[in-house]
Design a protein around this motif. Sequence first.
Motif, PDB file in Angstrom:
ATOM      1  N   VAL A  73      39.749  44.931  39.156  1.00 31.27           N
ATOM      2  CA  VAL A  73      39.671  45.864  40.281  1.00 31.27           C
ATOM      3  C   VAL A  73      40.449  45.272  41.450  1.00 31.27           C
ATOM      4  O   VAL A  73      40.542  44.052  41.587  1.00 31.27           O
ATOM      5  CB  VAL A  73      38.219  46.125  40.722  1.00 31.27           C
ATOM      6  CG1 VAL A  73      37.455  46.890  39.646  1.00 31.27           C
ATOM      7  CG2 VAL A  73      37.500  44.827  41.071  1.00 31.27           C
ATOM      8  N   LEU A 130      43.245  40.946  26.953  1.00 33.57           N
ATOM      9  CA  LEU A 130      43.189  42.203  27.697  1.00 33.57           C
ATOM     10  C   LEU A 130      42.155  42.029  28.797  1.00 33.57           C
ATOM     11  O   LEU A 130      41.008  41.674  28.525  1.00 33.57           O
ATOM     12  CB  LEU A 130      42.793  43.368  26.782  1.00 33.57           C
ATOM     13  CG  LEU A 130      42.717  44.732  27.466  1.00 33.57           C
ATOM     14  CD1 LEU A 130      44.091  45.186  27.942  1.00 33.57           C
ATOM     15  CD2 LEU A 130      42.114  45.783  26.539  1.00 33.57           C
ATOM     16  N   ALA A 172      40.583  33.263  34.127  1.00 32.81           N
ATOM     17  CA  ALA A 172      40.267  34.690  34.230  1.00 32.81           C
ATOM     18  C   ALA A 172      38.813  34.908  34.633  1.00 32.81           C
ATOM     19  O   ALA A 172      38.508  35.735  35.483  1.00 32.81           O
ATOM     20  CB  ALA A 172      40.555  35.380  32.896  1.00 32.81           C
ATOM     21  N   THR A 173      37.933  34.156  34.013  1.00 36.31           N
ATOM     22  CA  THR A 173      36.522  34.402  34.313  1.00 36.31           C
ATOM     23  C   THR A 173      36.160  33.920  35.708  1.00 36.31           C
ATOM     24  O   THR A 173      35.139  34.320  36.254  1.00 36.31           O
ATOM     25  CB  THR A 173      35.624  33.695  33.279  1.00 36.31           C
ATOM     26  OG1 THR A 173      35.896  32.305  33.280  1.00 36.31           O
ATOM     27  CG2 THR A 173      35.866  34.249  31.887  1.00 36.31           C
ATOM     28  N   THR A 174      36.996  33.108  36.286  1.00 38.81           N
ATOM     29  CA  THR A 174      36.711  32.602  37.623  1.00 38.81           C
ATOM     30  C   THR A 174      37.037  33.620  38.712  1.00 38.81           C
ATOM     31  O   THR A 174      36.356  33.693  39.726  1.00 38.81           O
ATOM     32  CB  THR A 174      37.522  31.311  37.865  1.00 38.81           C
ATOM     33  OG1 THR A 174      37.170  30.364  36.860  1.00 38.81           O
ATOM     34  CG2 THR A 174      37.228  30.735  39.228  1.00 38.81           C
ATOM     35  N   TRP A 175      38.081  34.381  38.490  1.00 34.56           N
ATOM     36  CA  TRP A 175      38.451  35.361  39.511  1.00 34.56           C
ATOM     37  C   TRP A 175      37.422  36.482  39.566  1.00 34.56           C
ATOM     38  O   TRP A 175      37.143  37.116  38.534  1.00 34.56           O
ATOM     39  CB  TRP A 175      39.801  35.997  39.168  1.00 34.56           C
ATOM     40  CG  TRP A 175      40.963  35.072  39.214  1.00 34.56           C
ATOM     41  CD1 TRP A 175      40.947  33.720  39.414  1.00 34.56           C
ATOM     42  CD2 TRP A 175      42.337  35.443  39.038  1.00 34.56           C
ATOM     43  NE1 TRP A 175      42.219  33.225  39.360  1.00 34.56           N
ATOM     44  CE2 TRP A 175      43.093  34.244  39.139  1.00 34.56           C
ATOM     45  CE3 TRP A 175      42.995  36.636  38.806  1.00 34.56           C
ATOM     46  CZ2 TRP A 175      44.483  34.242  39.014  1.00 34.56           C
ATOM     47  CZ3 TRP A 175      44.376  36.638  38.675  1.00 34.56           C
ATOM     48  CH2 TRP A 175      45.116  35.450  38.797  1.00 34.56           C
ATOM     49  N   PRO A 176      36.919  36.778  40.746  1.00 35.40           N
ATOM     50  CA  PRO A 176      35.944  37.873  40.826  1.00 35.40           C
ATOM     51  C   PRO A 176      36.565  39.231  40.495  1.00 35.40           C
ATOM     52  O   PRO A 176      35.864  40.121  40.012  1.00 35.40           O
ATOM     53  CB  PRO A 176      35.462  37.820  42.281  1.00 35.40           C
ATOM     54  CG  PRO A 176      36.452  36.986  43.009  1.00 35.40           C
ATOM     55  CD  PRO A 176      37.107  36.088  42.018  1.00 35.40           C
ATOM     56  N   VAL A 203      38.527  39.940  38.159  1.00 36.11           N
ATOM     57  CA  VAL A 203      38.560  40.153  36.711  1.00 36.11           C
ATOM     58  C   VAL A 203      37.152  40.490  36.252  1.00 36.11           C
ATOM     59  O   VAL A 203      36.241  39.687  36.363  1.00 36.11           O
ATOM     60  CB  VAL A 203      39.058  38.891  35.971  1.00 36.11           C
ATOM     61  CG1 VAL A 203      38.951  39.102  34.459  1.00 36.11           C
ATOM     62  CG2 VAL A 203      40.484  38.573  36.363  1.00 36.11           C
ATOM     63  N   ARG A 204      36.964  41.711  35.768  1.00 33.27           N
ATOM     64  CA  ARG A 204      35.622  42.141  35.368  1.00 33.27           C
ATOM     65  C   ARG A 204      35.387  41.972  33.889  1.00 33.27           C
ATOM     66  O   ARG A 204      34.268  41.813  33.444  1.00 33.27           O
ATOM     67  CB  ARG A 204      35.385  43.604  35.774  1.00 33.27           C
ATOM     68  CG  ARG A 204      35.654  43.894  37.259  1.00 33.27           C
ATOM     69  CD  ARG A 204      35.009  42.876  38.156  1.00 33.27           C
ATOM     70  NE  ARG A 204      33.550  42.916  38.129  1.00 33.27           N
ATOM     71  CZ  ARG A 204      32.766  42.008  38.661  1.00 33.27           C
ATOM     72  NH1 ARG A 204      33.273  40.940  39.233  1.00 33.27           N
ATOM     73  NH2 ARG A 204      31.458  42.132  38.585  1.00 33.27           N
ATOM     74  N   GLU A 205      36.452  42.055  33.102  1.00 29.86           N
ATOM     75  CA  GLU A 205      36.315  41.830  31.673  1.00 29.86           C
ATOM     76  C   GLU A 205      37.505  41.021  31.189  1.00 29.86           C
ATOM     77  O   GLU A 205      38.613  41.186  31.700  1.00 29.86           O
ATOM     78  CB  GLU A 205      36.291  43.164  30.887  1.00 29.86           C
ATOM     79  CG  GLU A 205      35.120  44.052  31.204  1.00 29.86           C
ATOM     80  CD  GLU A 205      35.229  45.396  30.492  1.00 29.86           C
ATOM     81  OE1 GLU A 205      35.815  45.452  29.398  1.00 29.86           O
ATOM     82  OE2 GLU A 205      34.750  46.391  31.065  1.00 29.86           O
ATOM     83  N   CYS A 206      37.252  40.211  30.189  1.00 26.06           N
ATOM     84  CA  CYS A 206      38.328  39.409  29.613  1.00 26.06           C
ATOM     85  C   CYS A 206      38.107  39.343  28.117  1.00 26.06           C
ATOM     86  O   CYS A 206      37.136  38.748  27.652  1.00 26.06           O
ATOM     87  CB  CYS A 206      38.317  38.006  30.222  1.00 26.06           C
ATOM     88  SG  CYS A 206      39.473  36.857  29.423  1.00 26.06           S
ATOM     89  N   PHE A 262      44.068  47.610  33.975  1.00 26.03           N
ATOM     90  CA  PHE A 262      43.984  46.672  32.868  1.00 26.03           C
ATOM     91  C   PHE A 262      45.257  45.827  32.862  1.00 26.03           C
ATOM     92  O   PHE A 262      46.299  46.261  33.369  1.00 26.03           O
ATOM     93  CB  PHE A 262      43.852  47.424  31.539  1.00 26.03           C
ATOM     94  CG  PHE A 262      42.547  48.151  31.391  1.00 26.03           C
ATOM     95  CD1 PHE A 262      41.480  47.561  30.730  1.00 26.03           C
ATOM     96  CD2 PHE A 262      42.370  49.427  31.918  1.00 26.03           C
ATOM     97  CE1 PHE A 262      40.266  48.222  30.597  1.00 26.03           C
ATOM     98  CE2 PHE A 262      41.163  50.099  31.782  1.00 26.03           C
ATOM     99  CZ  PHE A 262      40.105  49.494  31.118  1.00 26.03           C
ATOM    100  N   ARG A 286      40.262  43.651  32.381  1.00 23.96           N
ATOM    101  CA  ARG A 286      40.025  44.773  33.287  1.00 23.96           C
ATOM    102  C   ARG A 286      39.816  44.195  34.672  1.00 23.96           C
ATOM    103  O   ARG A 286      39.024  43.264  34.843  1.00 23.96           O
ATOM    104  CB  ARG A 286      38.790  45.586  32.875  1.00 23.96           C
ATOM    105  CG  ARG A 286      38.543  46.785  33.798  1.00 23.96           C
ATOM    106  CD  ARG A 286      37.431  47.708  33.289  1.00 23.96           C
ATOM    107  NE  ARG A 286      36.127  47.073  33.310  1.00 23.96           N
ATOM    108  CZ  ARG A 286      35.328  47.035  34.384  1.00 23.96           C
ATOM    109  NH1 ARG A 286      35.713  47.608  35.504  1.00 23.96           N
ATOM    110  NH2 ARG A 286      34.158  46.424  34.319  1.00 23.96           N
TER     111      ARG A 286
END
Lengths: 158, 158
Positions: B117, B113, B94-98, B100-103, B74, B115
């Motif tokens: 991988v 915050l 953030a939402t563009t980067w694969p 980043v799974r949650e924003c 995180f 999440r």
Amino acid sequence: MNREPEPDLDSVDLHILTELQQDGRMTNVELARRVNLSAPPCLRRVRRLEETGIIRGYHADVDPVALGWEITFFALVGLESQKQAILEAFEVLATTWPEVRECHMIRGGGDFLLRLVARDTAHENELTSRLTNAPSVLRVQTLQTIRTAKDAAGVPIG
Amino acid sequence: MNREPEPDLDSVDLHILTELQQDGRMTNVELARRVNLSAPPCLRRVRRLEETGIIRGYHADVDPVALGWEITFFALVGLESQKQAILEAFEVLATTWPEVRECHMIRGGGDFLLRLVARDTAHENELTSRLTNAPSVLRVQTLQTIRTAKDAAGVPIG
DNA sequence: CCCCTGGCGCAATATCATTGCAGGACCCCA
DNA sequence: TGGGGTCCTGCAATGATATTGCGCCAGGGG
């Protein structure tokens, strides 16, 4: 559910995972069509992915608000010790509460990150103080979600 | 996908949600058996839950490690401003980067915050510094998961 | 060059999903 | 008290799907 070797996934497997991650209830026939395979080998691949533990399960994604869980928040909890027994006791506590949906131990010692849901602000306050007053808890920082810009299922594939 | 009134769920609906949250790929016949209903009304209820948006979808739960995502972590990101434009720009990033799974935007202003991988430690470091060096980012606190004691799907029901 | 292995598609059969329909419970209001 | 809605159920029929058995083809060694 083996745990060892090379999963050895080819591009068709990855395609299957992508599709099922997106829509876990797709029929096998539809899935087969999308990955350009006939139904039987497609099903066999899915079964293999399930049996090897690469697919861990399937879950309906239920809207928390529709069920009365108006608030989702995170809590960063610091414990006063990193002793194994204390860490474990806190984990037991956390995993026991139904409002705690995730409990992650954080590298660096003695910290946990929790994801919780609450019915309303009062409930959230109650949960927070229950956490604060729990044994060995030194501090609790709550992080209340006001907007979720992205909540992607699973992992990137490919 | 309505958004307004009383969902008006009875105990059978809640039972259905519990089961599908647990195993989203169960056949309708099996589901009907578990909730003590014949198949047709059971299916109608499921459809209604889907159409009203209470069930938002179904997802296969894929093991990140099996796909090479060794690290889940995180990141608590603080921005230097709470201006709408800056918040939105960060969200887009953030939402563009694969990875980043949650924003989640955090109440209190200017914090997110995430999440994420990563394939390995080097990759994690790279992601962290890409975050740190992103426009308007003031600070990044990474919280690396070393053990997940609980990761429950969805929400408590009942 | 032949055999073995692995994965595919076809075809048959068992299951499941879906629809149409009739019946019962409940409620409102005359 | 009783007619007429409304809502939801179960049964039965029909079309789709899932699942299994089997023969075929391609690639890798002996």
